[in-house]
Design a protein around this motif. Structure first.
Motif, PDB file in Angstrom:
ATOM      1  N   LEU A  44       0.101  13.144 -12.357  1.00 56.56           N
ATOM      2  CA  LEU A  44      -0.811  14.092 -11.964  1.00 56.56           C
ATOM      3  C   LEU A  44      -0.025  14.959 -10.614  1.00 56.56           C
ATOM      4  CD1 LEU A  44      -3.568  15.293 -12.356  1.00 56.56           C
ATOM      5  CD2 LEU A  44      -3.929  13.499 -10.661  1.00 56.56           C
ATOM      6  N   GLU A  45       0.368  16.086 -11.440  1.00 56.72           N
ATOM      7  CA  GLU A  45       1.223  17.309 -10.329  1.00 56.72           C
ATOM      8  C   GLU A  45      -0.354  17.598  -9.266  1.00 56.72           C
ATOM      9  OE1 GLU A  45       3.542  18.970 -12.116  1.00 56.72           O
ATOM     10  OE2 GLU A  45       3.488  20.415 -10.802  1.00 56.72           O
ATOM     11  N   LEU A  46      -1.746  17.312  -9.413  1.00 57.72           N
ATOM     12  CA  LEU A  46      -2.212  17.611  -8.031  1.00 57.72           C
ATOM     13  C   LEU A  46      -1.929  17.485  -6.914  1.00 57.72           C
ATOM     14  CD1 LEU A  46      -5.302  19.282  -7.893  1.00 57.72           C
ATOM     15  CD2 LEU A  46      -6.271  17.339  -8.299  1.00 57.72           C
ATOM     16  N   ALA A  47      -1.248  15.721  -7.381  1.00 57.65           N
ATOM     17  CA  ALA A  47      -1.626  14.604  -6.225  1.00 57.65           C
ATOM     18  C   ALA A  47      -0.216  15.145  -5.420  1.00 57.65           C
ATOM     19  CB  ALA A  47      -2.054  13.312  -6.944  1.00 57.65           C
ATOM     20  N   GLN A  48       1.117  15.432  -6.258  1.00 54.73           N
ATOM     21  CA  GLN A  48       1.925  15.495  -5.808  1.00 54.73           C
ATOM     22  C   GLN A  48       2.526  15.274  -3.981  1.00 54.73           C
ATOM     23  OE1 GLN A  48       5.130  15.378  -7.741  1.00 54.73           O
ATOM     24  NE2 GLN A  48       4.042  14.558  -9.361  1.00 54.73           N
ATOM     25  N   ASP A  49       2.166  16.802  -3.954  1.00 62.82           N
ATOM     26  CA  ASP A  49       2.120  17.252  -2.218  1.00 62.82           C
ATOM     27  C   ASP A  49       2.029  15.613  -1.946  1.00 62.82           C
ATOM     28  OD1 ASP A  49       4.092  18.699  -2.807  1.00 62.82           O
ATOM     29  OD2 ASP A  49       2.537  20.246  -2.624  1.00 62.82           O
ATOM     30  N   ASN A  50       0.829  14.887  -2.264  1.00 62.70           N
ATOM     31  CA  ASN A  50       0.173  13.840  -0.845  1.00 62.70           C
ATOM     32  C   ASN A  50       0.887  13.224  -0.473  1.00 62.70           C
ATOM     33  OD1 ASN A  50      -1.787  11.484  -0.426  1.00 62.70           O
ATOM     34  ND2 ASN A  50      -2.905  13.769   0.190  1.00 62.70           N
ATOM     35  N   PRO A  51       1.296  13.081   1.037  1.00 64.41           N
ATOM     36  CA  PRO A  51       2.314  12.501   2.060  1.00 64.41           C
ATOM     37  C   PRO A  51       1.846  10.862   1.353  1.00 64.41           C
ATOM     38  CG  PRO A  51       1.190  13.825   2.752  1.00 64.41           C
ATOM     39  CD  PRO A  51       0.504  13.408   2.046  1.00 64.41           C
ATOM     40  N   MET A  52       0.983  10.511   1.872  1.00 67.45           N
ATOM     41  CA  MET A  52       0.365   8.499   1.385  1.00 67.45           C
ATOM     42  C   MET A  52       0.502   8.626   0.424  1.00 67.45           C
ATOM     43  SD  MET A  52      -0.310   7.945   4.524  1.00 67.45           S
ATOM     44  CE  MET A  52      -0.752   6.499   4.301  1.00 67.45           C
ATOM     45  N   LEU A  53       0.497   8.965  -0.705  1.00 70.74           N
ATOM     46  CA  LEU A  53       1.132   8.881  -2.000  1.00 70.74           C
ATOM     47  C   LEU A  53       2.053   8.470  -2.240  1.00 70.74           C
ATOM     48  CD1 LEU A  53      -0.022   8.159  -5.292  1.00 70.74           C
ATOM     49  CD2 LEU A  53      -0.347  10.990  -5.216  1.00 70.74           C
ATOM     50  N   ALA A  54       2.883   9.874  -1.550  1.00 68.14           N
ATOM     51  CA  ALA A  54       4.392   9.769  -1.885  1.00 68.14           C
ATOM     52  C   ALA A  54       5.036   8.959  -0.987  1.00 68.14           C
ATOM     53  CB  ALA A  54       5.432  11.073  -1.116  1.00 68.14           C
ATOM     54  N   LEU A  55       5.027   8.230  -0.062  1.00 67.04           N
ATOM     55  CA  LEU A  55       4.879   6.336   0.999  1.00 67.04           C
ATOM     56  C   LEU A  55       4.862   6.039   0.178  1.00 67.04           C
ATOM     57  CD1 LEU A  55       6.003   6.494   3.116  1.00 67.04           C
ATOM     58  CD2 LEU A  55       4.050   5.314   4.362  1.00 67.04           C
ATOM     59  N   ASN A  56       3.597   5.631  -1.448  1.00 68.64           N
ATOM     60  CA  ASN A  56       3.508   4.362  -1.728  1.00 68.64           C
ATOM     61  C   ASN A  56       4.559   4.640  -3.227  1.00 68.64           C
ATOM     62  OD1 ASN A  56       2.536   3.600  -4.892  1.00 68.64           O
ATOM     63  ND2 ASN A  56       1.180   2.237  -3.206  1.00 68.64           N
ATOM     64  N   THR A  57       4.642   6.230  -3.337  1.00 70.64           N
ATOM     65  CA  THR A  57       5.852   5.355  -4.728  1.00 70.64           C
ATOM     66  C   THR A  57       7.081   5.757  -4.040  1.00 70.64           C
ATOM     67  OG1 THR A  57       4.880   7.645  -5.361  1.00 70.64           O
ATOM     68  CG2 THR A  57       7.340   8.029  -5.612  1.00 70.64           C
ATOM     69  N   ALA A  58       7.224   5.734  -2.576  1.00 67.87           N
ATOM     70  CA  ALA A  58       8.933   5.240  -2.692  1.00 67.87           C
ATOM     71  C   ALA A  58       9.239   3.702  -2.413  1.00 67.87           C
ATOM     72  CB  ALA A  58       9.089   5.892  -0.465  1.00 67.87           C
ATOM     73  N   PHE A  59       7.631   3.032  -1.669  1.00 67.41           N
ATOM     74  CA  PHE A  59       8.170   2.236  -2.100  1.00 67.41           C
ATOM     75  C   PHE A  59       8.102   0.994  -3.284  1.00 67.41           C
ATOM     76  CE2 PHE A  59       8.553   3.012   2.686  1.00 67.41           C
ATOM     77  CZ  PHE A  59       9.422   2.371   3.473  1.00 67.41           C
ATOM     78  N   MET A  60       7.150   1.797  -4.309  1.00 73.84           N
ATOM     79  CA  MET A  60       6.938   0.800  -5.366  1.00 73.84           C
ATOM     80  C   MET A  60       7.150  -0.193  -5.517  1.00 73.84           C
ATOM     81  SD  MET A  60       6.084   3.557  -8.023  1.00 73.84           S
ATOM     82  CE  MET A  60       7.408   4.208  -8.954  1.00 73.84           C
ATOM     83  N   ALA A  61       6.662  -1.633  -5.271  1.00 73.15           N
ATOM     84  CA  ALA A  61       7.216  -2.414  -6.504  1.00 73.15           C
ATOM     85  C   ALA A  61       6.007  -3.278  -6.580  1.00 73.15           C
ATOM     86  CB  ALA A  61       7.732  -2.970  -5.365  1.00 73.15           C
ATOM     87  N   GLU A  62       5.382  -3.772  -6.473  1.00 72.53           N
ATOM     88  CA  GLU A  62       4.186  -5.236  -6.740  1.00 72.53           C
ATOM     89  C   GLU A  62       2.850  -4.071  -6.976  1.00 72.53           C
ATOM     90  OE1 GLU A  62       2.876  -7.337  -6.282  1.00 72.53           O
ATOM     91  OE2 GLU A  62       5.412  -8.111  -6.443  1.00 72.53           O
ATOM     92  N   GLY A  63       2.663  -4.981  -7.923  1.00 68.84           N
ATOM     93  CA  GLY A  63       0.740  -3.334  -9.148  1.00 68.84           C
ATOM     94  C   GLY A  63       0.949  -4.357 -10.308  1.00 68.84           C
ATOM     95  N   ALA A  64       0.902  -3.588 -11.515  1.00 72.24           N
ATOM     96  CA  ALA A  64       0.680  -3.790 -12.425  1.00 72.24           C
ATOM     97  C   ALA A  64       0.521  -2.238 -13.706  1.00 72.24           C
ATOM     98  CB  ALA A  64      -0.652  -4.271 -12.720  1.00 72.24           C
ATOM     99  N   ILE A  65       1.349  -2.439 -14.702  1.00 75.45           N
ATOM    100  CA  ILE A  65       0.722  -1.290 -15.764  1.00 75.45           C
ATOM    101  C   ILE A  65       0.249  -1.542 -16.918  1.00 75.45           C
ATOM    102  CG2 ILE A  65       1.947   0.439 -16.720  1.00 75.45           C
ATOM    103  CD1 ILE A  65       4.333   0.154 -15.172  1.00 75.45           C
ATOM    104  N   VAL A  66      -0.978  -1.643 -17.228  1.00 78.67           N
ATOM    105  CA  VAL A  66      -2.049  -2.039 -17.611  1.00 78.67           C
ATOM    106  C   VAL A  66      -1.886  -0.625 -19.379  1.00 78.67           C
ATOM    107  CG1 VAL A  66      -4.669  -1.874 -18.572  1.00 78.67           C
ATOM    108  CG2 VAL A  66      -3.739  -2.725 -16.223  1.00 78.67           C
TER     109      VAL A  66
END
Lengths: 439, 250
Positions: A139-161
């Motif tokens: 989602l382009e709209l959320a791209q610049d959000n720093p907290m989302l970016a931080l999650n993206t940088a470290f993402m490892a745990e979670g799930a894809i459904v």
């Protein structure tokens, strides 16, 4: 003066930078994923933890609020998992919906077998280069959000459904529970792809131990295909010392029926940010929230809804009840792009202040570039109506009971957004529990 | 039953009740009539315990007990019921939920067992039928979107279910057409009993054609200035309140 204006890094920011440098090579995924992580971290690093100088964080200065960045949680062992899950067995009250369990951000349960639904652990999907991982962060709209970016940088745990049309009316719970001996941080991420014409009830619950200063930066992404139906319910019942940042990112295809309802009673500090983009015409969107705060709790709900295409309807209704010295924030922005004609958008945020020292910051906004639309927004802040209180007491309800009834009535309207009765019962029980604890 | 002695009441430093004396006996239906601004509604609120008023002097005794220190809920539990001139709407609270809450709150305050849901439903259905209140109305949020007549009937329904000792009807006739007025009056008359007293506050005599009072009190300038039988209401209808306004001004 000509001096450098390079912002000073806080202890938390310095720790995050060091942590990313140390971990970047060991995080799961191929080189493309690695590049995404680096880009995301660069975006984060550019702003650092957002301060009040960034408009969307004007009331919620995360740089000041997130003073430390506790070490990431260690993967809990089987005994710890069993203890935490047992502790949370009663929350939410049992629902006839299969669940995925997370402890301190780690996926700890085997994915349930649901016909027509594929579930993969996020780290495994990233490591295997699963095709769906390319849809993370779409989602382009959320791209610049720093907290989302931080999650993206470290993402490892979670799930894809992934929910296919064959699943019928599928349901899934994402149950997050947090407990440990020392403060920790976690950044779980779940991507839910609902195929064209598929249907999903998604219930996301967050609970945690009281008195533990853990930090969560959770992300849930929902991508709904044409004609899909998604009912999302989120409950924040985190521990009373938790700091919980969460992002809900939603992309909707054509003719989607989408609803999301969030109830917040937990955490010392929370910020729930919702980004919703309409990519196809004819979507029908309902977003609601009920927040109940006491003590010195702080809760922010920030919504950005992008009507990028014509003929979509959206209704947003948020209610906040504030007691003691608590603070609430609601920011809602509805964007109607120039060609998004016949958009019908209505947003309302109402706050009820039960104490003199409670504070509510309400900021609804409309940005309309089209000329044939119906949009409205409103915000109110009020106290309990004395005349109504007298009416109820004159019928025999003691003061606290009369006040409780008025609060329930106030919160009742957005709760009606939740279609499933068993889920709504859980929400009502939380509202009643909160009121009962008021004494 | 009700005895009010030398009641002096201010609101925002303005005197509204000025040494009011009134006695209503057990089983008596007393009408209070008077011009606008004479303090009729204030009297009903002060008996029920609304907070906005300052009681400067006097006593309100219910069965010999001074109730001035009690809050509205405690007074309700003792059997005081005020039928509001403008009943309030409560969007978000279903009528049945509300009725259950108030009936059980009063029972609890009196140390009685709470009603079971079937018992409650039966009582409500029976009482509602007599007031031409249909099931559809009971399913809606309390008073929400109700017409003036429906709201007044809902007030009388609550009065019937709560079985108070002292019923205060504050301008219950206002906003009612003649058919609605008859239904409401029949509902009230059905509740008349040797153990229950009524204080019927009204500006017009019309209501008293349907709820025939035992006594009529004329209120002016914050006190009772004349007391008589039901014929006094007819006299007021013929002559108006001009005499009393003048008397009050002197």
């Amino acid at each position: 003066m000509g001096a450098d204006v390079k912002p000073l890094r806080t202890a938390a920011e310095t720790a995050l930078i060091a942590r990313f440098q140390a971990a970047a090579n060991s995080l799961p995924g191929d080189s493309a994923t690695g590049r995404r992580r680096t880009e995301a971290f660069d975006r984060f690093e550019k702003t650092g933890l957002p301060t009040r100088r960034i408009e969307e964080f004007h009331y919620t200065d995360l740089r000041a609020l997130l003073r430390d960045a506790p070490e990431p949680a260690a993967r809990p062992d089987a005994a710890a998992v069993a203890t935490v899950l047992a502790r949370n067995a009663a929350f939410p009250a049992p629902l006839a919906i299969p669940s995925l369990d997370f402890v301190n951000g780690y996926l700890v349960s085997q994915p349930p077998a649901i016909a027509g639904v594929e579930i993969v652990a996020l780290d495994a999907a990233l490591a295997a280069g699963d095709a769906l991982t390319s849809r993370l962060g779409a989602l382009e709209l959320a791209q610049d959000n720093p907290m989302l970016a931080l999650n993206t940088a470290f993402m490892a745990e979670g799930a894809i459904v992934r929910v296919s049309k064959d699943a019928g009316d599928a349901g899934l719970q994402l149950r997050f529970a947090n407990a440990a001996d020392a403060p920790f941080s976690s950044a779980p991420r779940v991507l839910v792809v609902v195929d064209d014409g598929a249907s999903l009830d998604l219930v996301e619950t967050h609970a945690g131990a009281n008195g533990l200063a853990y930090q969560v930066n959770a992300v849930v992404e929902i991508i709904a295909g044409d004609g899909a139906r998604v009912n999302h319910t989120r409950i924040n019942a985190e521990g009373d010392a938790a700091q919980a940042v969460s992002t809900l990112s939603v992309s909707l295809g054509a003719d989607v029926r989408f609803s999301s309802f969030g109830l917040t009673t937990g955490s010392a500090m929370s910020r729930h940010q919702i980004f919703l983009g309409c990519a196809g015409e004819g979507a029908d969107i309902t977003i609601g929230g009920a927040t109940m705060l006491r003590g010195r709790q702080f809760a922010d709900t920030t919504l950005t809804l992008d009507h990028a295409v014509p003929n979509c309807n959206s209704r947003e209704l948020f209610k906040t009840v504030l007691d003691d010295e608590s603070t609430g924030v609601f920011q809602g922005k509805i964007i109607v792009r120039q060609h998004a004609q016949k958009t019908d958008g209505r947003m309302m945020s109402a706050a009820l202040l039960l104490a003199e020292n409670a504070t509510m910051n309400n900021k609804p906004e409309l940005e309309i570039f089209a000329d044939d639309v119906q949009c409205a927004h409103g915000a109110t802040c009020g106290q309990l109506d004395d005349d109504l209180l007298f009416y109820l007491m004159a019928r025999g309800l003691p003061r606290k009971q009369a006040e409780a009834l008025m609060v329930e009535a106030f919160l009742g309207e957005p709760l009606e957004f939740v279609a499933r009765e068993d889920v709504r019962d859980n929400l009502v029980a939380l509202v009643e529990g909160w009121l009962a604890a008021r004494g | 039953m009700l005895e009010i002695r030398n009641l002096v009441v201010d609101i925002d430093d303005k005197r509204i009740l000025n040494g009011l004396n009134l006695t209503v006996n057990k089983g008596e239906v007393a009408a209070i009539m008077g011009p606008n601004g004479s303090g009729k509604s204030t009297l009903s609120y002060v008996i029920s315990g609304k907070e906005d008023y300052t009681v400067v002097d006097g006593e309100i005794l219910l069965d010999g007990e001074n109730i001035l220190e009690l809050d509205p809920a405690e007074r309700a539990a003792l059997g005081v019921f005020l039928a509001f001139q403008y009943p309030l709407e409560i969007p978000g609270v279903g009528t049945m939920t509300f009725l259950k809450a108030v009936m059980n709150a009063q029972r609890k305050a009196r140390g009685e067992a709470e009603l079971t849901t079937p018992d409650l439903m039966r009582r409500v259905r029976e009482a509602a039928e007599k007031l031409s209140i249909n099931q559809e109305m009971l399913k809606r949020p309390l008073n929400f979107g109700f017409s003036g007549g429906e709201k007044k009937r809902m007030e009388i329904l609550q009065m019937a279910l709560l079985e108070p000792k002292l019923c205060i009807l504050d301008e219950t006739d206002s906003g009612l057409d003649i058919d609605a007025l008859k239904i409401v009056a029949d509902g009230v008359n059905a509740l008349r009993s040797p153990d229950r007293s009524f204080l019927v506050i009204t500006h017009y005599q019309r209501l008293l054609d349907y709820i025939v009072p035992d006594t009529v009190h004329v209120m002016a300038n914050g006190r009772i200035v004349r007391t008589g039988g039901k014929e006094l209401a007819l006299e007021l209808e013929a002559n108006g309140y001009a005499d009393y306004r003048q008397q009050a001004a002197e």
